[in-house]
Scaffold this motif. Structure first.
Motif, short mmCIF file in Angstrom:
data_model
loop_
_atom_site.label_atom_id
_atom_site.label_comp_id
_atom_site.label_asym_id
_atom_site.label_seq_id
_atom_site.Cartn_x
_atom_site.Cartn_y
_atom_site.Cartn_z
N GLY A 33 1.86 14.92 -4.65
CA GLY A 33 0.88 14.85 -3.58
C GLY A 33 -0.53 14.61 -4.07
N ILE A 34 -0.74 14.94 -5.35
CA ILE A 34 -2.10 14.72 -5.85
C ILE A 34 -2.43 13.24 -5.96
CG2 ILE A 34 -2.16 16.88 -7.16
CD1 ILE A 34 -1.70 15.09 -9.68
N PHE A 35 -1.39 12.41 -5.94
CA PHE A 35 -1.66 10.97 -6.02
C PHE A 35 -1.83 10.36 -4.63
CE2 PHE A 35 1.08 11.81 -9.81
CZ PHE A 35 0.06 11.67 -10.74
N SER A 36 -1.60 11.18 -3.59
CA SER A 36 -1.76 10.67 -2.23
C SER A 36 -3.23 10.36 -1.97
CB SER A 36 -1.26 11.71 -1.23
OG SER A 36 -1.60 11.29 0.08
N HIS A 66 8.08 5.13 -0.16
CA HIS A 66 7.91 4.37 -1.40
C HIS A 66 9.24 4.25 -2.11
CE1 HIS A 66 3.52 4.35 -1.15
NE2 HIS A 66 3.61 5.60 -0.71
N ALA A 67 9.76 3.04 -2.17
CA ALA A 67 11.02 2.80 -2.86
C ALA A 67 10.80 2.93 -4.36
CB ALA A 67 11.54 1.41 -2.52
N MET A 75 8.69 -1.43 0.30
CA MET A 75 8.35 -0.34 1.20
C MET A 75 8.62 -0.76 2.65
SD MET A 75 5.00 2.04 1.03
CE MET A 75 3.84 0.97 1.82
N ARG A 108 2.72 -4.24 5.91
CA ARG A 108 1.45 -3.74 5.40
C ARG A 108 0.26 -4.56 5.86
NH1 ARG A 108 1.87 -0.39 0.77
NH2 ARG A 108 -0.24 -1.05 0.23
N ARG A 127 -10.17 -9.13 15.43
CA ARG A 127 -10.87 -10.42 15.38
C ARG A 127 -10.04 -11.49 14.68
NH1 ARG A 127 -16.02 -7.31 13.20
NH2 ARG A 127 -14.26 -6.36 12.16
N ALA B 27 -21.25 -3.54 9.89
CA ALA B 27 -20.69 -4.73 10.56
C ALA B 27 -19.18 -4.62 10.69
CB ALA B 27 -21.04 -5.98 9.76
N VAL B 28 -18.53 -4.11 9.71
CA VAL B 28 -17.05 -4.07 9.74
C VAL B 28 -16.59 -2.63 9.75
CG1 VAL B 28 -14.95 -4.86 8.62
CG2 VAL B 28 -17.04 -6.24 8.44
N ASN B 97 -9.44 13.24 -1.72
CA ASN B 97 -8.13 13.86 -1.71
C ASN B 97 -7.50 13.81 -3.09
OD1 ASN B 97 -7.64 14.49 1.20
ND2 ASN B 97 -8.11 12.31 1.33
N GLY B 98 -6.80 14.83 -3.42
CA GLY B 98 -5.96 14.87 -4.61
C GLY B 98 -6.69 14.49 -5.88
N LEU B 99 -5.99 13.83 -6.72
CA LEU B 99 -6.50 13.45 -8.02
C LEU B 99 -7.70 12.53 -7.89
CD1 LEU B 99 -6.18 13.47 -11.10
CD2 LEU B 99 -4.66 11.50 -10.84
N VAL B 212 -5.03 8.03 -15.36
CA VAL B 212 -3.89 8.50 -14.57
C VAL B 212 -4.00 7.97 -13.13
CG1 VAL B 212 -2.73 10.52 -13.61
CG2 VAL B 212 -3.52 10.53 -16.00
N ALA B 216 -1.38 5.68 -11.29
CA ALA B 216 -0.74 6.07 -10.03
C ALA B 216 -0.95 5.01 -8.96
CB ALA B 216 -1.30 7.42 -9.57
N HIS B 219 1.23 2.22 -9.66
CA HIS B 219 2.61 2.59 -9.40
C HIS B 219 2.93 2.60 -7.91
CE1 HIS B 219 6.45 4.55 -10.09
NE2 HIS B 219 6.13 5.45 -9.16
N TYR B 220 2.10 3.29 -7.15
CA TYR B 220 2.41 3.45 -5.73
C TYR B 220 1.97 2.25 -4.88
CZ TYR B 220 3.85 8.29 -6.32
OH TYR B 220 4.53 9.40 -6.67
N ALA B 221 0.80 1.78 -5.18
CA ALA B 221 0.24 0.76 -4.29
C ALA B 221 0.63 -0.65 -4.71
CB ALA B 221 -1.28 0.89 -4.26
N LEU B 223 3.52 -1.40 -7.46
CA LEU B 223 4.94 -1.49 -7.81
C LEU B 223 5.81 -1.02 -6.64
CD1 LEU B 223 4.92 -0.19 -11.50
CD2 LEU B 223 5.02 -2.55 -10.69
N LEU B 224 5.33 -0.07 -5.86
CA LEU B 224 6.16 0.48 -4.80
C LEU B 224 5.78 -0.06 -3.43
CD1 LEU B 224 6.42 4.22 -5.90
CD2 LEU B 224 7.66 2.21 -6.70
N ARG B 225 5.17 -1.20 -3.38
CA ARG B 225 4.77 -1.76 -2.09
C ARG B 225 6.01 -2.14 -1.28
NH1 ARG B 225 -0.77 -3.77 -1.74
NH2 ARG B 225 -0.13 -5.02 0.02
#
Lengths: 603, 225
Positions: A33-36, A66-67, A75, A108, A127, B27-28, B97-99, B212, B216, B219-221, B223-225
């Motif tokens: 969860g710390i990586f969330s 996350h696969a 995903m 996504r 837009r 603006a956005v 949040n988190g790390l 790290v 991460a 890895h998550y954003a 490789l695990l997309r």
């Protein structure tokens, strides 16, 4: 104070190790969860999806979305595994996601999480959102900004993926209430059936498929597009004038359905018609005539294209001609007449071509005018009717004097010398009919012909010439055969009377002295007309003429005279005497007597 | 002004970045950490912090073939340290949040620590080149001044001439000044040692956490997309 390894001091390395340990412990304690990057959404839409009411329930279960790395699974695949409604939309091509051609790879592009418990899961930028792919373009509803346009919620008050027509109606009522009221009455409230966001079909709509001009410019849409509640029906609206205007057709349908042939959208009045497009082009004096002259009581159809349809009352022929006036008259005027008289079966040739029609068609009578010459030329008959009424049998239409007569059609064919003589030689005094055909009516009997020639001249003479005359002697009782043929007539007819000659041979042929008194009968008993010799006896001869091998040779038995015979030439006297011993009256000169051997045979 | 040029440049850069960031946010929206802009902020900021950590340190140890003056590299060190960390903070999208949150806080702490350390460092006497004057050198100077004073007193101790008095006064002033510098140097060295003992482990912890975090994220954003 010098640090050869820079930051890599002992304390720094200790710190690094401690940090790593702390991260490992924290990750294990929180389920990574710390990586969330943030809290998952706790917003729940309806019932549970994938076993959870919201993503928040998946906190600490990273693998739910996350696969595993390098597994080949995306995903998005896990998104669709839970969100089966979206999966079905994509599969069917329907719904929001189906229309957007979404896929696991594109989840996504619009959706995210980890943005907080209450943050929206959809990040699609309105837009750049391809709203047209939903079937409705925002071309005419630009998104709000700087005080203009509309916001998402204005059309989608409940949810961005839901829509209800009253939302449109409510807004547009505010813009133009009278128009919307009429529009709803005409087309219903299913706005999206027709409107795709691009075309408003309003004032700026280009009605290109059927340009609105003239009276159509200010016409309400619903006047033509009746009961059109879908775009397909709207587009299928007939462009035929009659579709809308049938009820007000002052022609009551008599002119068909193509109003535009005469009328334009500019107005019903001022109609023009190109009469050439009808079956009756206006030419000659028809041009410029008032329409109502022919189209009585404004009947525009069913008038008929024959002349008599309008000109029956003008007919000076009093109905003699049942055909069309145009057969003779041109549209330029009644007097412009062209008539092919040959079609009547009486072609006007030579002398008939010039006289006025009335010369033959007296009193305006054209039909059933007799075609015989006599019908017109009776008074001109130089023959006083002696030749009947068919002048054309001799005369031509050129002149009366240009006549030719086929005499062979009479009972007296002109042959031989008759062919070249003038008519008057025989037809004296202009009399033709009843002229006798006897030769004597023209030819007087010559004096040389006594009363013996009481018959017809043609018995002996031909029309070629009087001489030579020929006579068929076979018609008489004395046929000329053999040597008689070719003998001159005078050989037998010694006088000028040909009828008095005898048919007896002796009347011409004297008995020769050799016959003596033995031959008292007719010459023809032994002689033929071929020649005197050979003669053959054809009279009665009781004794067989082939007796004893005579073979018809008379001299075998008659060596000296035809009236006597001798048997001794074959039957010797001595042998016969021996044979007739005891018989009285035996003589070799009387053998054939009836009492002895009348037929040559016997003992 | 010339002595704090890097601060001025860093301030201008931060103001410019803040202006652009605020404009885009207005603006956005606030650029998300995972977006193109957010990621760019994080990557550029991290690279600048990495340069902050490494380049100046390498220059200090590049004795054979030094490139550029120590002062220039210190200025660059300070500039990248401030601007890079600011970019990293912006990368956080104000989410802690988190790390990642801890990393942001750690960044602020380390930069604050570095900023404070910078002023401790300036208290240390240095030559024009910025090289720390070692105590031996100061002591040599002090001895030289004292010999000058002794010579002056020997030449005219009874009745010092005007020139001699003048040299004496100057030597005494110089002596007091160097004694002050020596005292200050001793204080500075003590404080600096203390600061280093804290700052360097914090920096190391920061970079470990950063790596790290990067791992991460990849890895998550990615490789695990």
């Amino acid at each position: 104070m010098r640090r050869p390894l820079g930051c890599l001091t002992f304390s720094a390395l200790i710190a690094a190790v401690l940090v790593v340990l702390a991260i490992v412990v924290a990750a294990a304690a929180t389920g990574n969860g710390i990586f969330s990057p943030g809290r998952l959404s706790s917003v729940a839409h309806g019932g549970a999806v994938g076993g959870v009411a919201s993503h928040a329930e998946l906190e600490g279960r990273c693998e739910a979305c996350h696969a595993p790395a390098l597994s080949g699974e995306r995903m998005g695949d896990r998104c669709l595994a839970c969100h089966t409604t979206v999966t079905n939309e994509i599969a069917s091509g329907g719904g929001l996601h189906g229309r957007l051609a979404a896929s696991a790879a594109t989840c996504r592009d619009c959706h995210t999480d980890h943005r907080g418990a209450t943050a929206a899961l959809t990040l699609a930028d309105p837009r750049v959102f391809p709203h047209e792919q939903t079937g409705y373009s925002l071309a005419a509803h630009s998104l709000s900004g700087r005080g203009v346009g509309v916001g998402c919620r204005e059309c989608h008050p409940a949810s961005p993926v839901s829509y209800s027509a009253p939302t449109c109606v409510g807004c547009h009522q505010g813009l133009d209430a009278p128009y919307m009221t009429a529009h709803l009455a005409a087309f219903g409230s299913a706005c999206l059936n027709c409107h795709d966001g691009v075309d408003s079909y309003g004032k700026t709509f280009t009605h290109a498929t059927y340009p609105l001009t003239g009276g159509h410019e200010k016409t309400e849409c619903g006047a033509c597009h009746k009961q059109a509640t879908t775009l397909a029906v709207l587009r299928a609206t007939s462009t035929e004038c009659v579709t809308c205007h049938a009820a007000k057709d002052i022609h009551q349908g008599r002119l068909g359905s193509n109003c535009a042939e005469c009328h334009s959208p500019a107005g019903w009045t001022g109609a023009t018609i190109n009469h050439d497009r009808t079956r009756f082009a206006l030419v000659g004096r028809h041009v410029g005539v008032l329409c109502e002259s022919c189209h009585v009581e404004r009947h525009w159809t069913g008038i008929g294209t024959t002349c008599s349809s309008c000109h029956a009352k003008d007919d000076p022929h009093r109905g003699q001609f049942t055909g069309d006036c145009a057969a003779c008259h041109a549209a330029t005027g009644w007097k412009d007449v062209t008539f092919d008289h040959a079609k009547t079966g009486f072609a006007l040739t030579a002398g008939h071509a010039k006289p006025a029609c009335a010369a033959c068609h007296a009193g305006g009578r054209y039909v059933a005018t007799p075609t015989t010459c006599n019908a017109c030329h009776a008074k001109d008959d130089a023959h006083s009717g002696s030749f009947g009424k068919d002048c054309a049998s001799c005369h031509k239409t050129t002149t009366w004097t240009d006549a030719t007569f086929d005499h062979s059609r009479t009972q007296f064919k002109l042959t031989g010398a008759h062919a070249g003589v003038t008519c008057q030689k025989c037809h004296i005094g202009g009399l033709f009919k009843g002229t006798p055909t006897a030769c004597s009516s023209c030819h007087a009997k010559p004096s040389s012909h006594t009363s013996a020639f009481a018959g017809s001249c043609s018995t002996c003479h031909s029309t070629k010439a009087w001489k030579p005359a020929t006579f068929n002697h076979n018609q008489t009782h004395f046929k000329l055969t053999g040597a008689h043929v070719g003998a001159a007539c005078q050989k037998c007819h010694t006088s000028s009377h040909f009828t008095d000659a005898s048919t007896a041979c002796s009347s011409c042929h004297a008995k020769p002295s050799s016959h003596g008194s033995n031959f008292t009968g007719s010459c023809s008993t032994c002689h033929s007309t071929k020649a005197w010799k050979p003669a053959s006896y054809n009279g009665p001869h009781t004794f067989p003429q082939r007796h004893g091998g005579a073979g018809g040779v008379c001299s075998k038995c008659h060596p000296s005279s035809w009236t006597s015979y001798s048997c001794a030439r074959c039957h010797s006297n001595k042998s016969m005497i021996d044979k007739h011993k005891g018989r009285s009256g035996f003589s070799l000169t009387t053998c054939a007597n009836a009492n002895c051997h009348p037929t040559g045979g016997g003992d | 002004m010339a002595r704090s040029r890097e601060l001025v440049l860093a301030l201008l850069a931060i103001l410019a970045i803040t202006g652009l960031y605020a404009g885009y946010a207005q603006a956005v929206s606030v650029p998300a950490a995972s977006g193109l802009i957010g990621h760019s902020l994080g990557i550029v900021g991290f690279l600048m912090m990495l340069m902050t950590e490494t380049l100046y340190s390498l220059r200090k140890r590049a004795m054979r073939r030094p490139r550029g003056s120590m002062r220039s590299w210190l200025q660059f060190h300070i500039f990248t340290g401030l601007v890079g960390s600011y970019l990293v903070v912006l990368h956080s999208a104000w989410s802690f949040n988190g790390l990642a949150g801890a990393l942001t806080v750690m960044t602020i702490v380390v930069v604050g620590s570095g900023f404070v350390g910078r002023y401790i460092y300036t208290a240390v006497p240095r030559t024009a080149d910025g090289v720390v004057i070692e105590a031996q050198e100061l002591q040599g100077q002090l001895d030289l001044v004292r010999r000058e004073m002794a010579m002056a007193q020997g030449a005219g101790a009874a009745i010092p001439s005007g020139t001699a008095r003048h040299q004496d006064r100057r030597a005494n002033r110089r002596l007091r000044e160097i004694e002050r510098q020596m005292a200050a140097l001793r204080w500075a060295r003590r404080v600096l040692a203390t600061w280093h003992a804290i700052h360097i482990p914090l920096g190391m912890a920061l970079f470990v956490m950063a790596f790290v975090h990067i791992g991460a994220a990849v890895h998550y954003a990615t490789l695990l997309r």
